[in-house]
Design a protein around this motif. Structure first.
Motif, PDB file in Angstrom:
ATOM      1  N   GLY A 130       0.815  -1.212   0.000  1.00 67.17           N
ATOM      2  CA  GLY A 130       0.000   0.000   0.000  1.00 67.17           C
ATOM      3  C   GLY A 130       0.845   1.257   0.000  1.00 67.17           C
ATOM      4  N   VAL A 131       1.905   1.261   0.786  1.00 64.01           N
ATOM      5  CA  VAL A 131       2.801   2.417   0.819  1.00 64.01           C
ATOM      6  C   VAL A 131       3.535   2.545  -0.514  1.00 64.01           C
ATOM      7  CG1 VAL A 131       4.911   3.329   1.893  1.00 64.01           C
ATOM      8  CG2 VAL A 131       3.041   2.511   3.315  1.00 64.01           C
ATOM      9  N   GLY A 132       3.917   1.431  -1.103  1.00 66.20           N
ATOM     10  CA  GLY A 132       4.562   1.468  -2.418  1.00 66.20           C
ATOM     11  C   GLY A 132       3.627   2.025  -3.487  1.00 66.20           C
ATOM     12  N   ALA A 133       2.365   1.629  -3.438  1.00 65.13           N
ATOM     13  CA  ALA A 133       1.384   2.169  -4.382  1.00 65.13           C
ATOM     14  C   ALA A 133       1.173   3.660  -4.141  1.00 65.13           C
ATOM     15  CB  ALA A 133       0.065   1.412  -4.252  1.00 65.13           C
ATOM     16  N   ALA A 134       1.142   4.069  -2.888  1.00 66.61           N
ATOM     17  CA  ALA A 134       0.996   5.490  -2.574  1.00 66.61           C
ATOM     18  C   ALA A 134       2.197   6.278  -3.092  1.00 66.61           C
ATOM     19  CB  ALA A 134       0.849   5.678  -1.058  1.00 66.61           C
ATOM     20  N   TRP A 135       3.380   5.700  -3.011  1.00 68.01           N
ATOM     21  CA  TRP A 135       4.577   6.359  -3.505  1.00 68.01           C
ATOM     22  C   TRP A 135       4.494   6.586  -5.019  1.00 68.01           C
ATOM     23  CZ3 TRP A 135       8.909   3.932  -6.186  1.00 68.01           C
ATOM     24  CH2 TRP A 135       9.986   4.797  -6.362  1.00 68.01           C
ATOM     25  N   LEU A 136       3.900   5.603  -5.721  1.00 70.53           N
ATOM     26  CA  LEU A 136       3.808   5.728  -7.172  1.00 70.53           C
ATOM     27  C   LEU A 136       2.730   6.709  -7.622  1.00 70.53           C
ATOM     28  CD1 LEU A 136       4.219   1.997  -8.248  1.00 70.53           C
ATOM     29  CD2 LEU A 136       5.855   3.851  -8.543  1.00 70.53           C
ATOM     30  N   TRP A 137       1.605   6.754  -6.918  1.00 70.58           N
ATOM     31  CA  TRP A 137       0.448   7.470  -7.440  1.00 70.58           C
ATOM     32  C   TRP A 137       0.052   8.738  -6.693  1.00 70.58           C
ATOM     33  CZ3 TRP A 137      -0.764   1.905  -7.557  1.00 70.58           C
ATOM     34  CH2 TRP A 137      -0.585   1.372  -8.822  1.00 70.58           C
ATOM     35  N   LEU A 138       0.583   8.972  -5.523  1.00 69.99           N
ATOM     36  CA  LEU A 138       0.133  10.121  -4.745  1.00 69.99           C
ATOM     37  C   LEU A 138       1.196  11.207  -4.666  1.00 69.99           C
ATOM     38  CD1 LEU A 138      -1.607   8.321  -1.759  1.00 69.99           C
ATOM     39  CD2 LEU A 138      -2.684   9.294  -3.780  1.00 69.99           C
ATOM     40  N   ASP A 139       0.753  12.402  -4.342  1.00 70.01           N
ATOM     41  CA  ASP A 139       1.675  13.512  -4.106  1.00 70.01           C
ATOM     42  C   ASP A 139       2.425  13.278  -2.800  1.00 70.01           C
ATOM     43  OD1 ASP A 139       0.744  14.772  -6.363  1.00 70.01           O
ATOM     44  OD2 ASP A 139      -0.810  15.870  -5.268  1.00 70.01           O
ATOM     45  N   SER A 140       3.438  14.085  -2.580  1.00 69.80           N
ATOM     46  CA  SER A 140       4.286  13.879  -1.404  1.00 69.80           C
ATOM     47  C   SER A 140       3.525  14.064  -0.093  1.00 69.80           C
ATOM     48  CB  SER A 140       5.494  14.811  -1.442  1.00 69.80           C
ATOM     49  OG  SER A 140       5.064  16.160  -1.385  1.00 69.80           O
TER      50      SER A 140
ATOM     51  N   PHE B 117       1.482  10.950   0.413  1.00 66.92           N
ATOM     52  CA  PHE B 117       2.391   9.837   0.680  1.00 66.92           C
ATOM     53  C   PHE B 117       2.802   9.826   2.147  1.00 66.92           C
ATOM     54  CE2 PHE B 117       6.818   8.287   0.963  1.00 66.92           C
ATOM     55  CZ  PHE B 117       6.566   6.953   0.696  1.00 66.92           C
ATOM     56  N   SER B 118       3.066  11.006   2.694  1.00 68.50           N
ATOM     57  CA  SER B 118       3.418  11.091   4.113  1.00 68.50           C
ATOM     58  C   SER B 118       2.265  10.612   4.984  1.00 68.50           C
ATOM     59  CB  SER B 118       3.778  12.532   4.491  1.00 68.50           C
ATOM     60  OG  SER B 118       4.879  12.961   3.758  1.00 68.50           O
ATOM     61  N   VAL B 119       1.051  10.991   4.617  1.00 72.04           N
ATOM     62  CA  VAL B 119      -0.135  10.529   5.355  1.00 72.04           C
ATOM     63  C   VAL B 119      -0.247   9.011   5.265  1.00 72.04           C
ATOM     64  CG1 VAL B 119      -2.656  10.602   5.407  1.00 72.04           C
ATOM     65  CG2 VAL B 119      -1.352  12.716   5.119  1.00 72.04           C
ATOM     66  N   ALA B 120       0.007   8.455   4.080  1.00 74.99           N
ATOM     67  CA  ALA B 120      -0.062   7.001   3.904  1.00 74.99           C
ATOM     68  C   ALA B 120       0.990   6.293   4.755  1.00 74.99           C
ATOM     69  CB  ALA B 120       0.115   6.637   2.436  1.00 74.99           C
ATOM     70  N   CYS B 121       2.188   6.856   4.831  1.00 73.69           N
ATOM     71  CA  CYS B 121       3.259   6.259   5.650  1.00 73.69           C
ATOM     72  C   CYS B 121       2.904   6.291   7.126  1.00 73.69           C
ATOM     73  CB  CYS B 121       4.575   6.987   5.415  1.00 73.69           C
ATOM     74  SG  CYS B 121       5.330   6.621   3.842  1.00 73.69           S
TER      75      CYS B 121
END
Length: 69
Positions: free
Chosen positions: A22-32, A35-39
């Protein structure tokens, strides 16, 4: 008891892999910012799951012969 320990470890590993994907997908598709929120969300989910698995393991250990005095 080893069955419960194995189950807890396997469940933890599965959850960790899913969160990492999920974090890898967020890294590919989301803004920074997202991505921080996802992490942060993944880290909190990991801590919560680890705590719950520890509680489940301890509950099962209390009813096992080798844990009780």
């Amino acid at each position: 008891m080893w069955a419960v320990t194995g189950w807890a470890v396997a469940t933890w590993l599965k959850l960790t892999v899913l969160l990492a994907l999920g974090v890898g997908a967020a890294w590919l598709w989301l803004d920074s910012g997202w991505f921080s929120v996802a992490c942060i969300g993944a880290a909190l989910a990991e801590l919560w799951a680890l705590r719950q698995l520890g509680r489940e393991w301890a509950y099962e250990a209390r009813s096992s012969w080798w844990w009780s005095p």
